[in-house]
Design a protein around this motif. Structure first.
Motif, PDB file in Angstrom:
ATOM      1  N   TYR A   1    -104.887 -10.433 -33.557  1.00 18.94           N
ATOM      2  CA  TYR A   1    -103.595  -9.584 -34.253  1.00 18.94           C
ATOM      3  C   TYR A   1    -103.623  -8.366 -34.176  1.00 18.94           C
ATOM      4  O   TYR A   1    -104.966  -8.174 -34.458  1.00 18.94           O
ATOM      5  CB  TYR A   1    -103.626 -10.497 -35.905  1.00 18.94           C
TER       6      TYR A   1
ATOM      7  N   VAL B   1     -99.707  -3.065 -38.262  1.00 21.76           N
ATOM      8  CA  VAL B   1     -98.540  -2.590 -38.534  1.00 21.76           C
ATOM      9  C   VAL B   1     -98.081  -1.066 -37.521  1.00 21.76           C
ATOM     10  O   VAL B   1     -97.849  -0.538 -36.460  1.00 21.76           O
ATOM     11  CB  VAL B   1     -97.727  -1.947 -39.306  1.00 21.76           C
TER      12      VAL B   1
ATOM     13  N   GLN C   1     -86.120  -9.960 -34.379  1.00 19.47           N
ATOM     14  CA  GLN C   1     -86.242 -10.398 -36.452  1.00 19.47           C
ATOM     15  C   GLN C   1     -87.643 -10.171 -36.419  1.00 19.47           C
ATOM     16  O   GLN C   1     -88.612 -10.670 -37.108  1.00 19.47           O
ATOM     17  CB  GLN C   1     -87.164 -12.014 -35.753  1.00 19.47           C
ATOM     18  N   ILE C   2     -88.100  -8.966 -36.786  1.00 19.55           N
ATOM     19  CA  ILE C   2     -89.392  -8.533 -36.284  1.00 19.55           C
ATOM     20  C   ILE C   2     -89.338  -7.212 -38.255  1.00 19.55           C
ATOM     21  O   ILE C   2     -88.238  -6.239 -37.895  1.00 19.55           O
ATOM     22  CB  ILE C   2     -90.214  -7.128 -36.059  1.00 19.55           C
ATOM     23  N   ASP C   3     -89.591  -7.831 -38.879  1.00 25.35           N
ATOM     24  CA  ASP C   3     -88.805  -6.338 -40.218  1.00 25.35           C
ATOM     25  C   ASP C   3     -91.129  -5.962 -40.529  1.00 25.35           C
ATOM     26  O   ASP C   3     -91.189  -6.323 -40.704  1.00 25.35           O
ATOM     27  CB  ASP C   3     -88.682  -7.159 -41.374  1.00 25.35           C
ATOM     28  N   LEU C   4     -90.702  -4.135 -40.026  1.00 25.96           N
ATOM     29  CA  LEU C   4     -92.545  -3.546 -40.676  1.00 25.96           C
ATOM     30  C   LEU C   4     -92.498  -4.005 -42.094  1.00 25.96           C
ATOM     31  O   LEU C   4     -92.957  -3.178 -42.194  1.00 25.96           O
ATOM     32  CB  LEU C   4     -91.852  -2.286 -39.884  1.00 25.96           C
TER      33      LEU C   4
ATOM     34  N   LYS D   1     -91.863  -6.111 -43.889  1.00 28.36           N
ATOM     35  CA  LYS D   1     -92.262  -7.289 -44.467  1.00 28.36           C
ATOM     36  C   LYS D   1     -93.824  -7.698 -43.212  1.00 28.36           C
ATOM     37  O   LYS D   1     -94.150  -8.232 -43.825  1.00 28.36           O
ATOM     38  CB  LYS D   1     -91.697  -8.759 -44.453  1.00 28.36           C
ATOM     39  N   ARG D   2     -93.471  -7.763 -42.128  1.00 26.99           N
ATOM     40  CA  ARG D   2     -94.552  -8.120 -41.672  1.00 26.99           C
ATOM     41  C   ARG D   2     -95.999  -7.317 -41.266  1.00 26.99           C
ATOM     42  O   ARG D   2     -95.504  -5.710 -41.666  1.00 26.99           O
ATOM     43  CB  ARG D   2     -93.976  -8.622 -40.148  1.00 26.99           C
ATOM     44  N   LYS D   3     -96.961  -7.687 -41.146  1.00 28.08           N
ATOM     45  CA  LYS D   3     -97.975  -6.617 -41.234  1.00 28.08           C
ATOM     46  C   LYS D   3     -99.137  -6.462 -40.442  1.00 28.08           C
ATOM     47  O   LYS D   3     -99.886  -6.087 -39.878  1.00 28.08           O
ATOM     48  CB  LYS D   3     -99.163  -7.190 -42.964  1.00 28.08           C
ATOM     49  N   THR D   4     -99.025  -7.959 -39.784  1.00 28.02           N
ATOM     50  CA  THR D   4     -99.977  -8.502 -38.276  1.00 28.02           C
ATOM     51  C   THR D   4     -98.747  -8.879 -36.937  1.00 28.02           C
ATOM     52  O   THR D   4     -97.969  -9.226 -37.430  1.00 28.02           O
ATOM     53  CB  THR D   4    -101.058  -9.740 -38.681  1.00 28.02           C
ATOM     54  N   PHE D   5     -99.444  -8.533 -36.081  1.00 27.87           N
ATOM     55  CA  PHE D   5     -98.804  -8.881 -34.677  1.00 27.87           C
ATOM     56  C   PHE D   5     -99.871  -9.812 -33.971  1.00 27.87           C
ATOM     57  O   PHE D   5    -100.528  -9.202 -33.730  1.00 27.87           O
ATOM     58  CB  PHE D   5     -97.870  -7.614 -34.643  1.00 27.87           C
TER      59      PHE D   5
ATOM     60  N   ILE E   1     -95.980 -11.727 -29.629  1.00 28.30           N
ATOM     61  CA  ILE E   1     -94.867 -10.971 -30.293  1.00 28.30           C
ATOM     62  C   ILE E   1     -94.406  -9.460 -29.272  1.00 28.30           C
ATOM     63  O   ILE E   1     -93.596  -8.723 -29.140  1.00 28.30           O
ATOM     64  CB  ILE E   1     -94.964 -10.189 -31.225  1.00 28.30           C
TER      65      ILE E   1
END
Length: 100
Positions: A35, A38, A66-69, A71-75, A79
């Motif tokens: 992972y 951001v 469906q990626i909200d920066l 809310k999401r901290k890792t990728f 993705i």
């Protein structure tokens, strides 16, 4: 309502781009967790052709995945690859190249 992008409908990334993307991901994934954060994700996007887009345009594009920066901290790599592939298809038309 926006439709989410189905990664299964995207063409494969050309090998050289896929290799560059994997190298960039691995560069940022120093601990081999699979992972990245951001900031690293945004850096990869910038380097893969998103630099011509405004922050708003990038946010809109990510929402399609469906990626909200906020809310999401890792990728994970999948993705990152999905977003970059989609951008390249829209920008250059990978499909067209593959059919020549």
């Amino acid at each position: 309502a926006r439709h989410a992008i189905d990664p299964n409908t995207l063409p494969p990334l050309p090998a050289d781009i896929a290799d560059d993307l994997r190298d960039a991901f691995n560069y940022y994934d120093k601990d081999n967790t699979g992972y990245i954060g951001v900031v690293q994700f945004k850096n990869i996007l910038h380097n893969m052709g998103f630099h011509n887009m405004s922050k708003k345009e990038i946010d809109e594009e990510l929402k399609k995945h469906q990626i909200d920066l906020n809310k999401r901290k890792t990728f994970d790599f999948d993705i990152v690859k999905q977003v970059v592939t989609y951008r390249l298809v829209k920008a250059k038309g990978i499909d067209d190249e593959a059919n020549e």
